[in-house]
Design an enzyme around this catalytic site. Structure first.
Site, mmCIF file in Angstrom:
data_model
loop_
_atom_site.group_PDB
_atom_site.id
_atom_site.type_symbol
_atom_site.label_atom_id
_atom_site.label_comp_id
_atom_site.label_asym_id
_atom_site.label_seq_id
_atom_site.Cartn_x
_atom_site.Cartn_y
_atom_site.Cartn_z
ATOM 1 N N GLY A 233 0.835 -1.205 0.000
ATOM 2 C CA GLY A 233 0.000 0.000 0.000
ATOM 3 C C GLY A 233 0.866 1.248 0.000
ATOM 4 N N SER A 234 0.326 2.307 0.562
ATOM 5 C CA SER A 234 1.005 3.606 0.476
ATOM 6 C C SER A 234 2.132 3.718 1.506
ATOM 7 C CB SER A 234 -0.022 4.711 0.707
ATOM 8 O OG SER A 234 -0.586 4.561 1.995
ATOM 9 N N GLU A 253 5.540 -3.368 0.889
ATOM 10 C CA GLU A 253 5.661 -3.112 -0.560
ATOM 11 C C GLU A 253 4.927 -1.808 -0.816
ATOM 12 O OE1 GLU A 253 7.511 -4.948 -2.399
ATOM 13 O OE2 GLU A 253 7.774 -6.650 -1.064
ATOM 14 N N LEU A 254 5.683 -0.733 -1.070
ATOM 15 C CA LEU A 254 5.072 0.601 -1.077
ATOM 16 C C LEU A 254 5.161 1.254 -2.458
ATOM 17 C CD1 LEU A 254 6.546 1.613 2.407
ATOM 18 C CD2 LEU A 254 4.425 0.402 1.941
ATOM 19 N N CYS A 289 2.300 0.607 -8.879
ATOM 20 C CA CYS A 289 3.421 1.124 -8.077
ATOM 21 C C CYS A 289 4.675 1.275 -8.920
ATOM 22 C CB CYS A 289 3.665 0.193 -6.905
ATOM 23 S SG CYS A 289 3.743 -1.528 -7.415
ATOM 24 N N GLU A 383 4.426 10.264 -5.923
ATOM 25 C CA GLU A 383 3.835 9.196 -6.737
ATOM 26 C C GLU A 383 2.511 9.703 -7.293
ATOM 27 O OE1 GLU A 383 2.114 5.800 -4.615
ATOM 28 O OE2 GLU A 383 2.989 4.492 -6.133
HETATM 29 P P1 NAD Z 1 -3.394 2.420 1.268
HETATM 30 O O1 NAD Z 1 -2.101 2.490 1.976
HETATM 31 O O2 NAD Z 1 -4.323 3.555 1.371
HETATM 32 O O3 NAD Z 1 -4.221 1.130 1.754
HETATM 33 C C1 NAD Z 1 -3.673 -0.164 1.702
HETATM 34 C C2 NAD Z 1 -4.322 -1.025 2.752
HETATM 35 O O4 NAD Z 1 -3.976 -0.524 4.054
HETATM 36 C C3 NAD Z 1 -5.857 -1.022 2.687
HETATM 37 O O5 NAD Z 1 -6.330 -2.319 2.954
HETATM 38 C C4 NAD Z 1 -6.225 -0.073 3.819
HETATM 39 O O6 NAD Z 1 -7.499 -0.305 4.349
HETATM 40 C C5 NAD Z 1 -5.145 -0.400 4.833
HETATM 41 N N1 NAD Z 1 -4.935 0.624 5.876
HETATM 42 C C6 NAD Z 1 -5.134 1.963 5.773
HETATM 43 N N2 NAD Z 1 -4.869 2.551 6.952
HETATM 44 C C7 NAD Z 1 -4.491 1.569 7.806
HETATM 45 C C8 NAD Z 1 -4.096 1.547 9.187
HETATM 46 N N3 NAD Z 1 -4.054 2.653 9.923
HETATM 47 N N4 NAD Z 1 -3.777 0.366 9.743
HETATM 48 C C9 NAD Z 1 -3.806 -0.778 9.013
HETATM 49 N N5 NAD Z 1 -4.202 -0.825 7.719
HETATM 50 C C10 NAD Z 1 -4.525 0.339 7.123
HETATM 51 O O7 NAD Z 1 -3.028 2.087 -0.267
HETATM 52 P P2 NAD Z 1 -4.003 2.009 -1.524
HETATM 53 O O8 NAD Z 1 -4.444 3.390 -1.859
HETATM 54 O O9 NAD Z 1 -5.008 0.938 -1.357
HETATM 55 O O10 NAD Z 1 -2.969 1.489 -2.640
HETATM 56 C C11 NAD Z 1 -2.156 2.339 -3.368
HETATM 57 C C12 NAD Z 1 -0.734 2.321 -2.862
HETATM 58 O O11 NAD Z 1 -0.228 1.008 -2.858
HETATM 59 C C13 NAD Z 1 0.180 3.108 -3.777
HETATM 60 O O12 NAD Z 1 1.057 3.892 -3.016
HETATM 61 C C14 NAD Z 1 0.948 2.020 -4.514
HETATM 62 O O13 NAD Z 1 2.210 2.406 -4.989
HETATM 63 C C15 NAD Z 1 1.054 0.985 -3.465
HETATM 64 N N6 NAD Z 1 1.315 -0.319 -4.084
HETATM 65 C C16 NAD Z 1 2.553 -0.879 -3.943
HETATM 66 C C17 NAD Z 1 2.837 -2.091 -4.559
HETATM 67 C C18 NAD Z 1 4.174 -2.755 -4.394
HETATM 68 O O14 NAD Z 1 4.245 -3.957 -4.606
HETATM 69 N N7 NAD Z 1 5.225 -2.040 -4.036
HETATM 70 C C19 NAD Z 1 1.856 -2.726 -5.315
HETATM 71 C C20 NAD Z 1 0.611 -2.127 -5.436
HETATM 72 C C21 NAD Z 1 0.346 -0.927 -4.802
#
Ligand code: NAD
Length: 481
Positions: A233-234, A253-254, A289, A383
């Site tokens: 995620g982010s 993985e960000l 990502c 990003e």
């Molecule tokens: P996000 O970080 O907003 O959410 C990801 C997950 O984290 C969701 O399930 C969300 O509900 C959860 N989350 C949010 N706040 C939380 C907390 N306080 N505690 C625990 N869990 C929490 O990301 P997104 O918008 O769903 O995805 C986009 C991001 O993911 C982009 O930055 C992208 O680059 C990244 N990404 C990285 C890869 C990689 O492999 N490096 C692959 C795909 C996406």
């Protein structure tokens, strides 16, 4: 367009039981805004139940390597059978083109197969103890043991494949999983539970809790019975997870703002431009990502490359993601599209030129190419996560390596050149988890070690590498006479 006729309800799954309790949230079709499903959100009690059951399952049921191999292989076959239906479901809930959804399901199948194969070759190593005297007779070796309960927290953009990238290696390694998928796209991921059930995985090996990150996700972070967190995620949420879970294991993985360097001696500029446009503007609607975000084109070929890239961007078909001809669909939400639009506007106010695109319509952003940029503009240094490419001119190799590295991120970089010395130098000096030569940064094989440096993450994915992360290496020392 196929009409969505049946409304779904998605509950939590604990020990195989579907539980429809708690607050609800609505998941919409990202193109039509139709109501697709009602999701029940897990409160703290529900999360605790899921973890208790995952812990008990881990302690009470041990699957042999052969069992794990067979279950994961069967899951791959079930996925093959259900490919069409799952791809359509992904397109509806994420807004990505149907072509991308098919790729995503195929990658899920591949990841299950690799995990099945790897489940039968998890091994440690012999350990020499040369500091000991000859009189001291000891045999030392290591074994890899499962960590226990793994919490998998996944994002919206590749919801299905990235969940499989966590669940399959975790099961292959002998762990149990508590899964929380992204609240924006939880429908297709929820099907994984049924797929594994049909494949013969006993109840309790994967428990599902749905809900918002700041509630359900947060409850997971504070349950100390969880042994490891695997997160995609982010950067903001990843950093928060790392800071919250103390000494427990984490893989992150960000995000990134991937650079792609097109040198003056790169072969077939037209083809490279096509690849950059597809992987920067169309793949996942720019929400990958490793999307092509920053392109550094050498000054000798800049004008020619710009023309090819512009032609390729203008040829992309924007529209209903369910149409097989569509290349670019809507972003995940209108709010995200507004953010992307505001970053474009901010760049333009500061001197950037829109080569093509630049406009927003609801959640759609036109495939956009910008030039005349400075490194501090958000479209360059943050990003963007939308169909926007920043095209930047360079003259010297030293300069472009420095600029490519001038980022808080470091996931993957692309380089196009025929100069072997440049390849060798870039491989050594580019500060990224992966350097892709004569292809774009948006390349991921499910076999490769995948993961970033700097703010792009910690630890590696890809089943072979994830299994290492999801096992502890235990040393055994046997004293004998
Ligand atoms: P996000 O970080 O907003 O959410 C990801 C997950 O984290 C969701 O399930 C969300 O509900 C959860 N989350 C949010 N706040 C939380 C907390 N306080 N505690 C625990 N869990 C929490 O990301 P997104 O918008 O769903 O995805 C986009 C991001 O993911 C982009 O930055 C992208 O680059 C990244 N990404 C990285 C890869 C990689 O492999 N490096 C692959 C795909 C996406």
């Amino acid at each position: 367009m196929v009409k969505q006729t049946k409304l779904l309800e998605i509950g939590h799954v604990i020990n195989g039981e579907h539980i429809y309790e708690g607050e609800t949230l609505i998941v919409e079709n990202k193109f039509t805004n139709e109501h697709l499903a009602t999701i029940y959100c897990a409160d703290e009690e529900m999360v605790k139940k899921a973890v208790t059951n995952a812990k008990e399952t881990f302690q009470n049921i041990k699957l042999s390597a052969q069992d794990r191999y067979e279950i994961l292989s069967k899951a791959a076959n079930i996925l093959r059978r259900r490919k069409e239906e799952l791809a359509l479901s992904l397109t509806r809930e994420v807004g990505k083109s149907l072509k991308d959804s098919y790729v995503e399901i195929d990658r899920g199948i591949e990841t299950l197969i690799i995990s099945a194969e790897e489940s039968r070759r998890i091994f440690g190593q012999g350990v020499p103890l040369p500091n000991k005297t000859m009189e001291e007779k000891k045999l030392a070796y290591t074994v890899r043991v499962p960590v226990g309960v793994v919490a998998a927290i996944t994002p919206f953009n590749l919801p299905f494949t990235l969940a499989i990238h966590k669940i399959a290696p975790a099961i292959a390694a002998g762990n149990t999983v508590v899964l929380k998928s992204a609240e924006l796209a939880p429908i297709t991921v929820a099907q994984i539970i049924d797929i594994f059930k049909e494949a013969g995985l006993p109840n309790g090996f994967i428990n599902l809790v749905n809900g918002y990150g700041h509630k359900t996700g947060e409850y997971l972070l504070h349950d100390e019975r969880i042994n490891m967190y695997t997160f995609t995620g982010s950067v903001g949420v990843g950093t928060h997870i790392k800071n919250s879970v103390g000494v427990r294991k984490v893989t992150l993985e960000l995000g990134s703002n991937s650079p792609n360097i097109i040198h003056k001696d790169a072969e077939d500029l037209k083809n490279i431009a096509q690849l950059c446009a597809t992987r920067g503007l169309a793949t996942l609607n720019g929400q990958a990502c490793i999307s092509v975000q920053r392109i550094y084109a050498h000054k000798d070929i800049f004008a020619e490359f710009e023309q090819y890239l512009t032609d390729a961007a203008r040829a992309l078909v924007v529209g209903n993601p369910e149409e097989v001809t569509t290349d670019v669909g809507p972003l995940i939400s209108e709010r995200q599209a507004e953010r992307v639009e505001s970053w474009i506007e901010e760049a333009v106010v500061n001197g950037a030129i829109v080569v093509t695109g630049g406009k927003r319509n609801r959640a759609f952003i036109e495939p956009t190419i910008l030039k005349n940029l400075t490194p501090s503009m958000k479209v360059v240094c943050e990003e963007i996560f939308g169909p926007v490419i920043s095209l930047i001119e360079y003259e010297e190799i030293d300069e472009v390596i420095k600029e490519a590295n001038n980022s808080k991120f470091g996931l993957q970089a692309g380089l196009f050149t025929s100069d072997l010395n440049f390849v060798m130098r870039a491989s050594a000096e580019l500060e990224f988890g992966g350097v892709i030569v004569n292809d774009v940064s948006t390349y991921r094989s499910d076999w490769q070690p995948y993961g970033g440096v700097k703010d792009s993450g910690l630890g590696k994915e890809g089943p072979i590498y994830a299994i290492k992360e999801m096992t502890d290496e235990k040393v055994i020392i046997i004293n004998y006479n």
